[in-house]
Scaffold this motif. Sequence first.
Motif, PDB file in Angstrom:
ATOM      1  N   GLY A 104       1.104  -6.248  -1.134  1.00 23.24           N
ATOM      2  CA  GLY A 104      -0.102  -5.529  -0.716  1.00 23.24           C
ATOM      3  C   GLY A 104       0.166  -4.565   0.420  1.00 23.24           C
ATOM      4  N   SER A 105       0.953  -5.001   1.421  1.00 24.83           N
ATOM      5  CA  SER A 105       1.253  -4.115   2.550  1.00 24.83           C
ATOM      6  C   SER A 105       2.119  -2.947   2.106  1.00 24.83           C
ATOM      7  N   SER A 106       3.076  -3.198   1.223  1.00 25.82           N
ATOM      8  CA  SER A 106       3.942  -2.112   0.741  1.00 25.82           C
ATOM      9  C   SER A 106       3.155  -1.088  -0.054  1.00 25.82           C
ATOM     10  N   LEU A 107       2.274  -1.551  -0.937  1.00 27.01           N
ATOM     11  CA  LEU A 107       1.472  -0.622  -1.726  1.00 27.01           C
ATOM     12  C   LEU A 107       0.553   0.213  -0.846  1.00 27.01           C
ATOM     13  N   GLN A 108       0.000  -0.414   0.190  1.00 28.78           N
ATOM     14  CA  GLN A 108      -0.881   0.342   1.089  1.00 28.78           C
ATOM     15  C   GLN A 108      -0.103   1.421   1.827  1.00 28.78           C
ATOM     16  N   MET A 109       1.114   1.084   2.316  1.00 29.28           N
ATOM     17  CA  MET A 109       1.915   2.078   3.024  1.00 29.28           C
ATOM     18  C   MET A 109       2.359   3.199   2.094  1.00 29.28           C
ATOM     19  N   ILE A 110       2.719   2.849   0.861  1.00 32.25           N
ATOM     20  CA  ILE A 110       3.103   3.871  -0.116  1.00 32.25           C
ATOM     21  C   ILE A 110       1.935   4.815  -0.366  1.00 32.25           C
ATOM     22  N   ASP A 111       0.750   4.255  -0.540  1.00 32.41           N
ATOM     23  CA  ASP A 111      -0.436   5.076  -0.780  1.00 32.41           C
ATOM     24  C   ASP A 111      -0.717   5.999   0.404  1.00 32.41           C
ATOM     25  N   ASP A 112      -0.635   5.458   1.622  1.00 33.55           N
ATOM     26  CA  ASP A 112      -0.885   6.266   2.823  1.00 33.55           C
ATOM     27  C   ASP A 112       0.118   7.416   2.920  1.00 33.55           C
ATOM     28  N   TYR A 113       1.407   7.089   2.760  1.00 35.46           N
ATOM     29  CA  TYR A 113       2.446   8.110   2.883  1.00 35.46           C
ATOM     30  C   TYR A 113       2.319   9.169   1.792  1.00 35.46           C
ATOM     31  N   ALA A 114       2.114   8.724   0.549  1.00 37.36           N
ATOM     32  CA  ALA A 114       2.068   9.670  -0.568  1.00 37.36           C
ATOM     33  C   ALA A 114       0.861  10.596  -0.448  1.00 37.36           C
ATOM     34  N   ARG A 115      -0.302  10.047  -0.100  1.00 32.29           N
ATOM     35  CA  ARG A 115      -1.498  10.885   0.015  1.00 32.29           C
ATOM     36  C   ARG A 115      -1.367  11.889   1.165  1.00 32.29           C
ATOM     37  N   ALA A 116      -0.871  11.413   2.316  1.00 34.77           N
ATOM     38  CA  ALA A 116      -0.709  12.318   3.460  1.00 34.77           C
ATOM     39  C   ALA A 116       0.322  13.398   3.157  1.00 34.77           C
ATOM     40  N   SER A 117       1.413  13.017   2.516  1.00 29.64           N
ATOM     41  CA  SER A 117       2.453  13.994   2.179  1.00 29.64           C
ATOM     42  C   SER A 117       1.960  14.986   1.143  1.00 29.64           C
ATOM     43  N   ALA A 118       1.209  14.496   0.147  1.00 30.76           N
ATOM     44  CA  ALA A 118       0.675  15.397  -0.879  1.00 30.76           C
ATOM     45  C   ALA A 118      -0.275  16.408  -0.259  1.00 30.76           C
ATOM     46  N   ALA A 119      -1.119  15.951   0.664  1.00 28.09           N
ATOM     47  CA  ALA A 119      -2.064  16.861   1.321  1.00 28.09           C
ATOM     48  C   ALA A 119      -1.340  17.918   2.143  1.00 28.09           C
ATOM     49  N   ALA A 120      -0.132  17.583   2.623  1.00 26.72           N
ATOM     50  CA  ALA A 120       0.644  18.526   3.429  1.00 26.72           C
ATOM     51  C   ALA A 120       1.592  19.368   2.580  1.00 26.72           C
ATOM     52  N   GLY A 121       1.481  19.259   1.248  1.00 22.51           N
ATOM     53  CA  GLY A 121       2.338  20.054   0.368  1.00 22.51           C
ATOM     54  C   GLY A 121       3.661  19.408   0.032  1.00 22.51           C
ATOM     55  N   GLY A 122       3.750  18.100   0.222  1.00 19.91           N
ATOM     56  CA  GLY A 122       5.008  17.408  -0.006  1.00 19.91           C
ATOM     57  C   GLY A 122       5.502  17.420  -1.434  1.00 19.91           C
ATOM     58  N   PHE A 123       4.599  17.648  -2.398  1.00 21.79           N
ATOM     59  CA  PHE A 123       5.007  17.691  -3.801  1.00 21.79           C
ATOM     60  C   PHE A 123       5.153  19.132  -4.308  1.00 21.79           C
ATOM     61  N   ASP A 124       5.088  20.116  -3.392  1.00 19.75           N
ATOM     62  CA  ASP A 124       5.190  21.517  -3.797  1.00 19.75           C
ATOM     63  C   ASP A 124       6.622  21.949  -4.073  1.00 19.75           C
ATOM     64  N   HIS A 125       7.594  21.206  -3.570  1.00 19.78           N
ATOM     65  CA  HIS A 125       8.999  21.557  -3.787  1.00 19.78           C
ATOM     66  C   HIS A 125       9.300  21.543  -5.287  1.00 19.78           C
ATOM     67  N   PRO A 126      10.041  22.520  -5.791  1.00 18.68           N
ATOM     68  CA  PRO A 126      10.294  22.569  -7.241  1.00 18.68           C
ATOM     69  C   PRO A 126      11.039  21.352  -7.782  1.00 18.68           C
ATOM     70  N   ASP A 127      11.785  20.646  -6.919  1.00 21.56           N
ATOM     71  CA  ASP A 127      12.521  19.469  -7.375  1.00 21.56           C
ATOM     72  C   ASP A 127      11.782  18.166  -7.106  1.00 21.56           C
ATOM     73  N   ALA A 128      10.569  18.239  -6.566  1.00 27.36           N
ATOM     74  CA  ALA A 128       9.805  17.012  -6.327  1.00 27.36           C
ATOM     75  C   ALA A 128       9.495  16.342  -7.669  1.00 27.36           C
ATOM     76  N   ALA A 129       9.333  15.033  -7.643  1.00 26.89           N
ATOM     77  CA  ALA A 129       9.126  14.294  -8.892  1.00 26.89           C
ATOM     78  C   ALA A 129       7.949  13.343  -8.758  1.00 26.89           C
ATOM     79  N   LEU A 130       7.162  13.248  -9.806  1.00 31.66           N
ATOM     80  CA  LEU A 130       6.077  12.274  -9.911  1.00 31.66           C
ATOM     81  C   LEU A 130       6.084  11.784 -11.359  1.00 31.66           C
ATOM     82  N   ILE A 131       6.721  10.652 -11.577  1.00 35.33           N
ATOM     83  CA  ILE A 131       6.986  10.155 -12.935  1.00 35.33           C
ATOM     84  C   ILE A 131       6.446   8.743 -13.071  1.00 35.33           C
ATOM     85  N   ARG A 132       5.719   8.500 -14.154  1.00 30.15           N
ATOM     86  CA  ARG A 132       5.214   7.155 -14.447  1.00 30.15           C
ATOM     87  C   ARG A 132       5.514   6.832 -15.898  1.00 30.15           C
ATOM     88  N   LEU A 133       6.067   5.665 -16.144  1.00 30.41           N
ATOM     89  CA  LEU A 133       6.402   5.249 -17.497  1.00 30.41           C
ATOM     90  C   LEU A 133       5.776   3.894 -17.801  1.00 30.41           C
TER      91      LEU A 133
END
Length: 217
Positions: A104-133
């Motif tokens: 639970g703590s790991s998922l919460q930290m992942i969510d916090d980091y990913a959302r904050a980074s996404a809002a700051a353009g963290g996924f704008d890099h052409p080599d950034a990856a968001l993959i779900r299988l």
Amino acid sequence: MRPVTSIDDPRYVKAMSHPLRVRILAILQERTASPVELAQVLEGTLGTVSYHVRTLHQLGLIDLVDETRVRGAVEHHYKAKARPKVSDEAWAQAPPIAKQAAVGSSLQMIDDYARASAAAGGFDHPDAALIRLSLKLDPKGWQQLAKEVRRLFERAQRIEADAGERMQRSGPHDEEPIDVGLVSMMFEAIALGEAIDGADRRHRRRGARRAETADAT
């Protein structure tokens, strides 16, 4: 106080049971901060943040590393201790409540980091990856994939070490280093529809029990 070295330590389970403490720990693993600074970052009241900081300190998960005087008052600065490292054997033997706290703590930290980074353009890099299988595997396939996930983690650490050596040799006009977030998760999955339906059923059962209790009184 002895350090927390296992996720089934009651102190760790207690610390991870509150979302604000999880966020405080995440920040203090990155840098030193005082309750005043934490309250500003977390947009919480100083009293509430200070209470949880004291709790984490009493539980032995953070250290008091500095004190400064600010307008006649003493401001305390804290840093998180190393998080418990968990082997496969220790994870297999850990009780469910410890596993739930850790996950639970790991998922919460992942969510916090990913959302904050996404809002700051963290996924704008052409080599950034968001993959779900979603995969369907037999037991052998599960073991093979688990090994590949571990290899990716080990390979990422070697890549970081090589990058660190190059950066030490770099000059003042070379490119700035990039802060990178890498998350890997592998778990036995259930269909999202089943999860939502199960949550609805649990909610209805709780409502029915409350109604029965009200009728009985």
